[in-house]
Design a protein around this motif. Sequence first.
Motif, mmCIF file in Angstrom:
data_model
loop_
_atom_site.group_PDB
_atom_site.id
_atom_site.type_symbol
_atom_site.label_atom_id
_atom_site.label_comp_id
_atom_site.label_asym_id
_atom_site.label_seq_id
_atom_site.Cartn_x
_atom_site.Cartn_y
_atom_site.Cartn_z
ATOM 1 N N UNK A 182 -2.007 -7.925 1.493
ATOM 2 C CA UNK A 182 -0.553 -8.080 1.490
ATOM 3 C C UNK A 182 -0.122 -8.770 0.200
ATOM 4 N N UNK A 183 -0.887 -9.769 -0.215
ATOM 5 C CA UNK A 183 -0.610 -10.469 -1.466
ATOM 6 C C UNK A 183 -0.613 -9.480 -2.622
ATOM 7 N N UNK A 184 -1.600 -8.610 -2.595
ATOM 8 C CA UNK A 184 -1.785 -7.654 -3.681
ATOM 9 C C UNK A 184 -0.711 -6.563 -3.695
ATOM 10 N N UNK A 185 -0.454 -5.965 -2.529
ATOM 11 C CA UNK A 185 0.322 -4.724 -2.503
ATOM 12 C C UNK A 185 1.718 -4.870 -1.925
ATOM 13 N N UNK A 186 2.025 -5.999 -1.286
ATOM 14 C CA UNK A 186 3.357 -6.174 -0.710
ATOM 15 C C UNK A 186 3.632 -5.189 0.409
ATOM 16 N N UNK A 187 4.878 -4.748 0.519
ATOM 17 C CA UNK A 187 5.293 -3.896 1.632
ATOM 18 C C UNK A 187 4.635 -2.524 1.597
ATOM 19 N N UNK A 188 4.113 -2.138 0.420
ATOM 20 C CA UNK A 188 3.447 -0.833 0.346
ATOM 21 C C UNK A 188 2.199 -0.791 1.239
ATOM 22 N N UNK A 189 1.535 -1.946 1.419
ATOM 23 C CA UNK A 189 0.305 -1.949 2.222
ATOM 24 C C UNK A 189 0.578 -1.588 3.683
ATOM 25 N N UNK A 190 1.458 -2.323 4.386
ATOM 26 C CA UNK A 190 1.710 -1.916 5.773
ATOM 27 C C UNK A 190 2.322 -0.520 5.880
ATOM 28 N N UNK A 191 3.102 -0.108 4.889
ATOM 29 C CA UNK A 191 3.701 1.236 4.953
ATOM 30 C C UNK A 191 2.615 2.302 4.948
ATOM 31 N N UNK A 192 1.613 2.099 4.108
ATOM 32 C CA UNK A 192 0.543 3.099 4.012
ATOM 33 C C UNK A 192 -0.370 3.029 5.248
ATOM 34 N N UNK A 193 -0.698 1.816 5.679
ATOM 35 C CA UNK A 193 -1.600 1.639 6.815
ATOM 36 C C UNK A 193 -0.965 2.141 8.106
#
Lengths: 554, 85
Positions: A182-193
């Motif tokens: 989450x630190x690395x990718x921000x909101x893009x991480x949960x969106x992709x997962x």
Amino acid sequence: MWRDHLTEIIVFTVLFLLVSGMGFLAARWRAPKDMAHLDEWGLGGRTFGGWITWFLVGGDVYTAYTFVAVPALLFGAGAAGFFAVPYTIIVYPLVFLVLLRLWSVSHRHGFVTPADFVRTRFGSPTLALIIAITGIAATMPYIALQLVGIEAVLKTMGVTGDSTVARHLPIIVAFAILAAYTYQSGLRAPALIAFVKDSLIYIVILVAVIYLPYKLGGWGKIFDAADAKFAATPAPGDGILLNQNNQLQYVTLALGSALALFLYPHTQTGVLASRSRAVIKRNMSALPAYTLLLGLIALLGYMAIAAGVKPLPGAKEGTVDSNTVVPLLFDHTFPDWFAGVAYAAIGIGALVPAAIMSIAAANLFTRNIYKEYLKKDASAAQEAKVSKVASLVVKVGAVACIVFLDPQFSIDLQLIGGVIILQTLPAVALGLYTRWFHRGALIAGWVAGMGLGVWMLYQIPNAATKRAHFGGSAFPLEKFGFDTPKTIYVGIVAVLVNLAVAALATLALKAGRVPDGTDGTSRSDYFADEGDEKLVPAPRQDSDEVTVEPAPQV
Amino acid sequence: MSEPPVTPEPPGAAPPSREATDRSPWNWLLFLPIVVPLVPALFNMDSPRLFGFPAYYWLQLAFIVLGVATTSVVYRMTRVRAVTS
């Protein structure tokens, strides 16, 4: 005993690691030129289309805890637990028009949080601070609850030891990984997962609702088994239908929960990340697909009854952890490898909302506390940096809640969370429609609603867990002096009092000519759509003052 | 779901005097799926059962369709209005 579950553990671990890898790679997905901006890290660039928004908001609203706790409610109390279905039906028509206004005004002014909006609309940093603190306080226990969801799965697989550290080690590891990406990718991480999580959940549930009734002798048998169980218990409130005394509670809980849902900062984060008003409108029709899923998942509670599931013991002597009924049902009825897939679905299902919630709480801290009170001239890059660090702090806090406090405490806090977030309704939701309320009156209403709500929750005992206070959200009307056994949802009463106080105080303050803040928004702000020339654009250009994040190392 | 690109109105096509609004009589339809699921008298019963589901359960699940249909209709009708005006 974990050896009996080896296949499940392997499948679970493989899927979990796969998804974690995606979380780190997500920083490159739809990559911006400059990640060091809150619009990018915290809102994914505000460019998500219909599909991504559907998965993101769906993953946000229908959390792992929901999937574990709602069937547990039906398992324990029957029909009353089904409130989650009307709740998630009425919420979309309810907020259909409201969210459009929120989206438009937020995009015109570059708002990231609901408190940003309140600050500009009512010209009051104090009111905005109250909204921000309410949002953070309501979100924190929600994150901790996601851990309860994972824990139910881990417990069933037998990978939790007896000492405090051994019991929680798997969760600490899982959350450390989550915090890192989450630190690395921000909101893009949960969106992709969210894509993976929801695909897994849809597969598991489709199999469950076809295969399990076949195995248990059909739906009719399942409902009859539940009926027989409730008829045999001494509790008067349970049963597969509502009774005269819990209908008011059922209706007010569904309505109150629906009113509260999109006041939560994390759901607004999902909405604000979308590209246009049309994306939101289409999602109001598409998101109920999850409601169908939730309704079917809820019935897993009855299937557990028909399958004779006995929940695992709870943290305290003599209690049971009813959250384990769904994982146990899967364990008893599915082949090992598929139970592993189901567990992974629940586990990953906890990561998506936990990530979004921590981002939303971090944004609130950054925008409405850090930038407002600590460093007024913070640059966009500094804001993004502070938010990233704050998201780590929030997660450490959530893990600490679970490790050092009784999990029951998180559940209590979550119960309070729904009631307190409702107290932001006059400022945030009605504020989108009218500037009539005085800023001071909104603060007075908030104080009244909060005070009453927490007092009412304190008064509620719980016979099942033998607790005198904070035993649920159903307030017995007899405590108000009514001669009736009926109960009502605390949040509805508290928000009505909040509104009444805010209205009366507004009249008083206006009569006394107390200065009100200035409204920084104009009428047309509430209707702006994609393509509008005044919209605040997402940062697409490099500027010399910001440092570009290095490419992620995976 | 394919997403047709939303074409911004060409400059000068819409008279600037006309104020944007969300107002539409179609919006009143939204009350239907808000009110119906909140009236237990409509669904708090066991029979008739459908595929073994008591009415309480299949009716409430059916309200999902009501909600989807309503929001879809409102979306379609308000969108058409916005394009033609």
